[in-house]
Design a protein around this motif. Sequence first.
Motif, mmCIF file in Angstrom:
data_model
loop_
_atom_site.group_PDB
_atom_site.id
_atom_site.type_symbol
_atom_site.label_atom_id
_atom_site.label_comp_id
_atom_site.label_asym_id
_atom_site.label_seq_id
_atom_site.Cartn_x
_atom_site.Cartn_y
_atom_site.Cartn_z
ATOM 1 N N LEU A 1 0.711 -1.133 0.119
ATOM 2 C CA LEU A 1 0.047 0.189 0.070
ATOM 3 C C LEU A 1 0.813 1.019 0.005
ATOM 4 O O LEU A 1 1.612 1.507 0.929
ATOM 5 C CB LEU A 1 -0.820 0.033 1.132
ATOM 6 N N SER A 2 0.885 1.881 -1.122
ATOM 7 C CA SER A 2 1.642 3.196 -1.083
ATOM 8 C C SER A 2 0.774 4.370 -0.896
ATOM 9 O O SER A 2 -0.609 4.361 -1.326
ATOM 10 C CB SER A 2 2.213 3.451 -2.398
ATOM 11 N N TYR A 3 1.091 5.399 -0.189
ATOM 12 C CA TYR A 3 0.082 6.320 0.284
ATOM 13 C C TYR A 3 0.790 7.702 0.581
ATOM 14 O O TYR A 3 2.159 7.659 0.706
ATOM 15 C CB TYR A 3 -0.411 6.007 1.857
ATOM 16 N N ASP A 4 -0.059 8.577 0.427
ATOM 17 C CA ASP A 4 0.614 10.055 0.696
ATOM 18 C C ASP A 4 0.476 10.538 2.297
ATOM 19 O O ASP A 4 -0.582 10.659 2.870
ATOM 20 C CB ASP A 4 -0.563 11.210 -0.042
ATOM 21 N N HIS A 5 1.764 10.649 2.679
ATOM 22 C CA HIS A 5 1.871 10.546 4.414
ATOM 23 C C HIS A 5 1.461 12.038 4.711
ATOM 24 O O HIS A 5 1.178 12.059 6.011
ATOM 25 C CB HIS A 5 3.706 10.464 4.611
#
Length: 412
Positions: A379-383
């Motif tokens: 899961l890649s996400y905008d921190h």
Amino acid sequence: MSTEVKVPTLGESISEATIGEWLKQPGDAVAQDEPVCSLETDKVAIDVNAPVAGIMGDLLAAVGDNVEVGALIARIEDGAGAGAKTVAPRNEEEPAPKNDDKTAGQQSDVADAAVLSPAVRRAVLEHGIDPASVKGSGRDGRLTKDDVLVAAKARDSDSAITADDAAKAAPTSTSAADEDRKVERVRMTRLRQTIAKRLKSAQDNAALLTTFNDVDMSAVIEARTRYKDLFAKKHDVRLGFMGFFAKASCLALKDIPSVNGQIDGDEIVYHEFVDISVAVSAPNGLVVPVVRNADRKSFARIEKNIAEFGQKAKDGTLTMDDMKGGTFTISNGGVFGSLMSTPIINPPQSAVLGLHRIEDRAVVIDGKVEVRPMMYIALSYDHRLIDGREAVTALKIIKDAIEDPTRLLIDL
């Protein structure tokens, strides 16, 4: 007297396109509503159809030119014989065909051209393949770009064998070696340019981070094996893995709303619905059609949507509406053999789930080593919007639902 051909409305927020290919040249006969030009937009290829029947006149824009909506790009002149595709001059040594045969051939040419998508037409022209000589694998026997590429590869392979035989009898020379070092430059399509800009923009503007987990696929594989025939018989669609991950993602996004949200200026937008963008491979690059209201749809409806998008992507017939919006993306690199990756988010979305190949691995279950079909998920996400705890929790919810699909039925 002439009729103007203008760039049609391309869809919401799309104001310009690029001339990808002229399907008709000056002097060609044109039937009303017959495609005369293929436009490349940021998302899809769109045909420009002739507003009237006639003879193709001046082309006012060249391939590669950027044109705005409403721009004049060509003219169609009044003329007799409109509606029949112009036929290439025949060899003088060939006998002249009978009138009936010629008319039938012209009508067949027009019909064949009408069902070829812009991507297929481009491939046919680039590789010099006769569409009539290739059996289509698309819906209703339609020709796909892959069909054309396979045919071209087979033809080139046959030619290479013949050339190799000739080369064995001919003296070697340094020029032959030079021929193997050719360099080809191909202009990037508008879609590929847009993909490049959007992905780079995501890296530049978002605080990207990826969290990983692995999933035991035993339960899902068992469920598919047990019910796939009944499912296909009842719903007329194959039961795939994507439906399980889509429903599992819906559980995670409902519990962790930020993963389904996005940043808009200094505000956070939370969505009370789940529109899942499904990354699929199209002839000109990766596209992401949207399964809308996935949280309210059945497995069968989700699988049907995905199957329809896959076929449309293969045929090059995806529309703007198919790819509009989306709150979360699922990308399956496993179909190409990927073991693990760090997918990039699809702006303005804030997260993307990456699926990978399934392989048997040794894992410890209740103190014993067992071989299980395992998949890494990412899961890649905008921190900037999603905290690490939220991202890890969302991915764990997906993992638990896949390993125990009963959770999908009782919303747990």
